[in-house]
Structure formats: C-alpha cells, structure tokens
Design a protein around this motif. Sequence first.
Motif, PDB file in Angstrom:
ATOM      1  N   THR A  43       6.859 -18.516  52.964  1.00  0.00           N
ATOM      2  CA  THR A  43       8.318 -18.379  52.872  1.00  0.00           C
ATOM      3  C   THR A  43       8.953 -18.859  54.156  1.00  0.00           C
ATOM      4  O   THR A  43       8.416 -18.665  55.245  1.00  0.00           O
ATOM      5  N   ILE A  44      10.079 -19.527  54.000  1.00  0.00           N
ATOM      6  CA  ILE A  44      10.801 -20.032  55.166  1.00  0.00           C
ATOM      7  C   ILE A  44      12.149 -19.347  55.325  1.00  0.00           C
ATOM      8  O   ILE A  44      12.940 -19.750  56.174  1.00  0.00           O
ATOM      9  N   GLY A  45      12.409 -18.324  54.492  1.00  0.00           N
ATOM     10  CA  GLY A  45      13.674 -17.608  54.594  1.00  0.00           C
ATOM     11  C   GLY A  45      13.945 -16.797  53.334  1.00  0.00           C
ATOM     12  O   GLY A  45      13.072 -16.649  52.455  1.00  0.00           O
ATOM     13  N   THR A  46      15.117 -16.277  53.251  1.00  0.00           N
ATOM     14  CA  THR A  46      15.540 -15.502  52.069  1.00  0.00           C
ATOM     15  C   THR A  46      16.845 -16.074  51.557  1.00  0.00           C
ATOM     16  O   THR A  46      17.498 -16.888  52.221  1.00  0.00           O
ATOM     17  N   CYS A  47      17.201 -15.664  50.334  1.00  0.00           N
ATOM     18  CA  CYS A  47      18.459 -16.107  49.756  1.00  0.00           C
ATOM     19  C   CYS A  47      19.018 -15.011  48.844  1.00  0.00           C
ATOM     20  O   CYS A  47      18.286 -14.137  48.364  1.00  0.00           O
ATOM     21  N   LEU A  74      15.932 -13.033  46.956  1.00  0.00           N
ATOM     22  CA  LEU A  74      14.670 -13.730  46.693  1.00  0.00           C
ATOM     23  C   LEU A  74      14.200 -14.434  47.963  1.00  0.00           C
ATOM     24  O   LEU A  74      14.922 -14.521  48.950  1.00  0.00           O
ATOM     25  N   TYR A  75      12.979 -14.976  47.897  1.00  0.00           N
ATOM     26  CA  TYR A  75      12.391 -15.700  49.025  1.00  0.00           C
ATOM     27  C   TYR A  75      12.556 -17.205  48.831  1.00  0.00           C
ATOM     28  O   TYR A  75      12.359 -17.715  47.725  1.00  0.00           O
ATOM     29  N   VAL A  76      12.874 -17.879  49.913  1.00  0.00           N
ATOM     30  CA  VAL A  76      12.983 -19.339  49.881  1.00  0.00           C
ATOM     31  C   VAL A  76      11.666 -19.937  50.362  1.00  0.00           C
ATOM     32  O   VAL A  76      11.162 -19.580  51.423  1.00  0.00           O
ATOM     33  N   ILE A  77      11.107 -20.832  49.574  1.00  0.00           N
ATOM     34  CA  ILE A  77       9.837 -21.461  49.952  1.00  0.00           C
ATOM     35  C   ILE A  77      10.001 -22.967  50.174  1.00  0.00           C
ATOM     36  O   ILE A  77       9.101 -23.614  50.702  1.00  0.00           O
ATOM     37  N   ILE A 132      12.574 -21.273  45.146  1.00  0.00           N
ATOM     38  CA  ILE A 132      12.528 -19.872  45.551  1.00  0.00           C
ATOM     39  C   ILE A 132      11.370 -19.177  44.870  1.00  0.00           C
ATOM     40  O   ILE A 132      10.745 -19.710  43.942  1.00  0.00           O
ATOM     41  N   ARG A 133      11.084 -17.939  45.330  1.00  0.00           N
ATOM     42  CA  ARG A 133      10.008 -17.126  44.743  1.00  0.00           C
ATOM     43  C   ARG A 133      10.506 -15.686  44.611  1.00  0.00           C
ATOM     44  O   ARG A 133      11.116 -15.155  45.540  1.00  0.00           O
ATOM     45  N   ARG A 134      10.186 -15.116  43.442  1.00  0.00           N
ATOM     46  CA  ARG A 134      10.513 -13.704  43.229  1.00  0.00           C
ATOM     47  C   ARG A 134       9.313 -12.842  43.596  1.00  0.00           C
ATOM     48  O   ARG A 134       9.433 -11.834  44.285  1.00  0.00           O
ATOM     49  N   ASN A 135       8.160 -13.210  43.130  1.00  0.00           N
ATOM     50  CA  ASN A 135       6.917 -12.532  43.478  1.00  0.00           C
ATOM     51  C   ASN A 135       5.807 -13.569  43.446  1.00  0.00           C
ATOM     52  O   ASN A 135       6.082 -14.773  43.350  1.00  0.00           O
ATOM     53  N   VAL A 162      21.590 -19.181  51.328  1.00  0.00           N
ATOM     54  CA  VAL A 162      20.263 -19.250  51.937  1.00  0.00           C
ATOM     55  C   VAL A 162      20.332 -18.763  53.381  1.00  0.00           C
ATOM     56  O   VAL A 162      21.258 -19.106  54.124  1.00  0.00           O
ATOM     57  N   TYR A 163      19.323 -17.963  53.793  1.00  0.00           N
ATOM     58  CA  TYR A 163      19.171 -17.508  55.177  1.00  0.00           C
ATOM     59  C   TYR A 163      17.783 -17.954  55.632  1.00  0.00           C
ATOM     60  O   TYR A 163      16.782 -17.329  55.272  1.00  0.00           O
ATOM     61  N   LEU A 164      17.716 -19.055  56.395  1.00  0.00           N
ATOM     62  CA  LEU A 164      16.413 -19.608  56.789  1.00  0.00           C
ATOM     63  C   LEU A 164      15.911 -18.965  58.072  1.00  0.00           C
ATOM     64  O   LEU A 164      16.684 -18.699  58.988  1.00  0.00           O
ATOM     65  N   ASP A 165      14.602 -18.731  58.114  1.00  0.00           N
ATOM     66  CA  ASP A 165      13.936 -18.258  59.331  1.00  0.00           C
ATOM     67  C   ASP A 165      13.589 -19.487  60.178  1.00  0.00           C
ATOM     68  O   ASP A 165      12.866 -20.370  59.741  1.00  0.00           O
ATOM     69  N   LYS A 166      14.122 -19.532  61.403  1.00  0.00           N
ATOM     70  CA  LYS A 166      13.976 -20.747  62.225  1.00  0.00           C
ATOM     71  C   LYS A 166      12.510 -21.073  62.492  1.00  0.00           C
ATOM     72  O   LYS A 166      12.067 -22.214  62.371  1.00  0.00           O
ATOM     73  N   ASN A 167      11.710 -20.081  62.877  1.00  0.00           N
ATOM     74  CA  ASN A 167      10.301 -20.353  63.200  1.00  0.00           C
ATOM     75  C   ASN A 167       9.553 -20.853  61.979  1.00  0.00           C
ATOM     76  O   ASN A 167       8.785 -21.814  62.024  1.00  0.00           O
ATOM     77  N   ALA A 168       9.795 -20.185  60.851  1.00  0.00           N
ATOM     78  CA  ALA A 168       9.116 -20.619  59.628  1.00  0.00           C
ATOM     79  C   ALA A 168       9.571 -22.002  59.226  1.00  0.00           C
ATOM     80  O   ALA A 168       8.799 -22.817  58.726  1.00  0.00           O
TER      81      ALA A 168
END
Length: 612
Positions: free
Chosen positions: A537-541, A563-566, A577-580, A594-600
């Motif tokens: 995952t690189i973030g959430t949304c 959900l998770y952003v991939i 995105i991914r739910r599970n 979308v809320y991206l994780d910078k490191n990811a």
Amino acid sequence: MSWGTELWDQFDNLEKHTQWGIDVLEKYIKFVKERTEIELSYAKQLRNLSKKYQPKKNSKEEEEYRYTSTRAFLATLNEMNDYAGQHEVISENMTSLITGELTRYVQELKQERKSHFHDGRKAQQHIETCWKQLEASKRRFERDCKEADRAQQYFEKMDADINVTKADVEKARQQAQLRHQMAEDSKAEYSSTLQKFNSEQHDHYYTHIPNIFQKIQEMEERRIVKIGESMKTFAEVDRQVIPIIGKCLDEITKAAESIDHKNDSQLVIEAFKSGFEPPGDIDFEDFTQPMKRTVSESSLSNSRGEGKSEPKFGGKSKGKLWPFIKKNKPPPPPPASASPSAVPNGPQSPKQQKEPLSHRFNEFMTSKPKIHCFRSLKRGGAGPEDFSNLPPEQRRKKLQQKVDELNKDIQKEMDQRDALTKMKDVYIKNPQMGDAASVDHRLAELGQNIEKLRLEVQKFEGWLAEVEGRLPMRTEQPRRQSGLYEAQNTSAVNSCAQDRESSPDGSYTEEQSQETEMKVPATDFDDEFDDEEPLPTIGTCKALYTFEGQNEGTISVAEGEMLYVIEEDKGDGWTRIRRNEDEEGYVPTSYVEVYLDKNAKDVYKSLQKISE
C-alpha cells in the motif's frame, strides 16, 4: 719547460695557438649543446611513445589491463616514461655543468688572453723604441766623428798653407776642436744609450717576455685542464643516471617475470563464464507414438524449440495472459465535474485487470526465458538495469560492482553530512562564525540522497542475493504435463518477442495478445501466477461517492468508505485500491480522495523504475 725561455721569439705563433685553443673549446661547447638537444628530443619521443600506448580512460582498453601480461606492458610504459626522464636529467645536467660553465669560462679566457698579449705587444714596442734611440745615437756619433775628421784635415791644410793668414788658421783650429768635442759628446751619449738598450733588452728577453709567456702558458694549461674536466663531467653525468636507468630496466624485467599465464587463463574464465550448464542429451523422439514425444528440459532444447512452429491444441484454458504481456485498464472514467447520478455504473466494456510491471518484475525473476522476454518488451533491446540480459556469472559480477559503487557514493554523502554536522555544531557554539540554519537545507538534501542510495543498494543487493541463491526462490509446482508443454512454453515466449518487435509503438492490444495467446491445457503453470503476493500500500483513500464496479477490473465502493491505495492514477483517470487481501480493483480517481504515504510512494516509484 717554459714558454718564456724556450719560445722567447715565438710571440706570433703563441698568439695563433692560443686562439686555436679557444676555438677548440667553443667547438666542444657546441658539441655538448647538440648532445643535450638530442637527449631532449629522445626523451620527448620516448614520452610520446609511452603516452601513445597508455590505456584511454573510460574505454574498453582499461578492462584489458586486468591481465598480468597487459599490466606488465603498462608497467613497461611507465618505466619508459621514467627512462625518458633520466635522459632529460642528462640534458639538464650537461647544460648547467658543461655548456653554461664552459661558456662563462670562454668569455673569461678571451679577456685574459687579450690582456696578456696586450702586455706582450707593449713590451715589444718598448724594446723597439729603445732600439730606435740606440740607432739614432749611433748615427749621430758616427756623423760627429766624420765631421771632426774633416775639420781636423781642414785645420791641418790651413796651417800648412803659408798664404793663409794667422786668423784663418786660428779659426780652422777652433772649428776642429769644436768638432772633436761634439764627437766626444756623441760618443758618450751613444755609449750611454747602448748600455741602456742592453739593459732594457736583457730585461725584455729574460724578465718581461718570460713572465708574459709564462702567464699565457698557464692560461693555456688551465684551458686544457678545463676541457678535460668537462669531458669527465660529460661521462659522469651519464654515469649518474645509469643506476636509475638500471632500476627502470630491472622493473621492466620484474614486470615481465610477474606475468602469470595461469592467472590470465583464470581471468578469461571469470570474464566470459556464463554459469549455464552444458546441454544434456537429447531424448529419443518416438514418432510411432503420436502426441507423446518428449523434449529435453535443457537450455539447448529450449533454444532449439524457438524455431519450431507451435501446434495448436484444443481444450479450454483459463484465458489468462502470460505474465509479461501488458494488461489493459478499464476505459477512461467520466470527468471529475460529472455528478455521481450522471455516471453509469462503471465502465461498460469489460477489460482485463491491470497488473503493475513493478510487481510482475519481482514475481517472474525466477524464470529465465520469461524474464528475458519481459525485459526485451519493456526496454526494446536496451541493457536492463538489473543486467538480466547477461549470463548468471557475468550478471553477478556487474551487480556486485554496482553495489560497491553505490556504497562508495553513500560513504561520500555520509562524510559530507558529518562535516556539515560538525560545521553546524561550530556555528551553534560560535554564532559569529556563521548561521547554523544555513546548513539545514543541505543536510536535508544529503539525508534524502543517502536514503535514495540505500534504497538503490537494497534493490541491487536483492538482485545479487537472488543470483547467488541467497533469497528463497519461488517453488514451482511439479509439472505433470509431458515434454509437449515445454515446447509450447518456449514457442509462446518466442512468439511474444516476435509480436513485440512488430509493434510500431511498443504497446500491446487485445487483438495482438489474442493472436499470440496459446490455447494449452490448464496446468499448474497458471496457478503460479494466481498466488501473487499483494502489492504494498502506498496510502489510503476515502470514497466521496458510491461506485458500483460491475465490469472486470473494477471494484464497488460505498460513500465514506476508507480503503487502501496500491497504485495511483497514471493520468488515465483510474486509481487502484484494495479493501482486503481478496478484494482489489480500479475506481475512478474523481470518486475518491487520496492520501499518499510519501515513503511508500518513493518505494513504489523506485519499483516502477526497476520495471522500466
């Protein structure tokens, strides 16, 4: 032996001889100058020769100098450069110790010779003047004597003549006496002049001239000694560099003795070893048993299978594409300004679900034919970043070299960071020396650079570990099919590469993939790619609207759902995105925040660069 006594009358010959001696000295100086020019020219030619055969930087020749024979040749070139330097030393020493010294000496010698012969000429002029005075006194005495004789005879004649008066006789007598007195005076003067001349002449030939000639003799002898010393120096200059030249020759001999033919042979193995095993025996193909031929699983059989036409067999397949064939995304979503009610329930034309190439790259590194095809599709024949186009052994060496280079870069960056940190501490303790905040930006840059380099090191170390067998490899399911499947697998890879080369823009379409897709019986090979590891995952949304994904590759979301952003939007309007663990797919980017994780995100981008 003295020139003053033996050569008292050879003034002119001595003058010519001493001039000849100076000419000889000047001739020798000219000889030495030409010798120095020859030495300089020879040294220059040797240096140019050594430079001509030196390996060029960043060229293929540098790699050739790892062999002992070429290293010995390089050592010979370096020693020849030093050898040339010794000839330059010869030229410099001869110029300073011989040419320069003799040139100054010749000037002094000319001045001294001029002075001595000037004194000799002055002495000669003096004795000649004395001789002239003596001759004049002698002629005067002679003349007075003759005049006195004539006056005496005239007196006697007058005295004997009875006709002459007494007064005339007295006058003749007085005239005779006067002439006799003048003769006596001339005689005395002549005698005095003669004595003086004899004294001067004695001093001239026994004192003045010998002294002058002795000085000229000493001057000439010094000239002879000087030219002899110069000749000794000429030889000594050469002799002084002989030990160094001998060392150069010894080093060349040592370099020649260091040549190791066994080591060079081993280097050839290391340079060109592929790491593959030789092909095994080819199994007998029994054409009496239809559809039951077996093909060897060796690399040779795979390469030979590339040229064979691929038969089509019936049966249903899972309809799944090869892992290195690009899957298409769903069609573009509606514009972001459209309301959810105006948007249909997802894309209308069914497409296959997209799989990112970065994930595919790590999944299929274990299969050599597949990964080569994948690399050629992505790079169009250019050298891949992971050197997968090289044989295993060469690939391992290149990866290790890359890891070492990156570690050196990391060390340089860390050294700079440590230096800036110390500078910052100094600024904090002594604010008058500088602003501590001025280095914060540079420190942050260095930190980012170090982090990026470490990610690169991890990436290449992963590839290196895989090549060296340190990482756990994916365990392939036992193949239950016969050699028929091996031939089909090889042919599929070949057809993939051929179709990819025929594509003008480097992209795949559904029609192209259908032409190259093989209809083979469903086997455990397809299950290999069903067990793919989930993408990181690189973030959430957050879902802004409800979206019902009814087409293949999409996923349904409810308004307000987290959900998770991939995989972020690539510009086509879709976000993955991914739910599970079991549910993932694409949704329109305008439907989610979308809320991206910078490191990811950085890690994901680096994976994308790997796949590209």
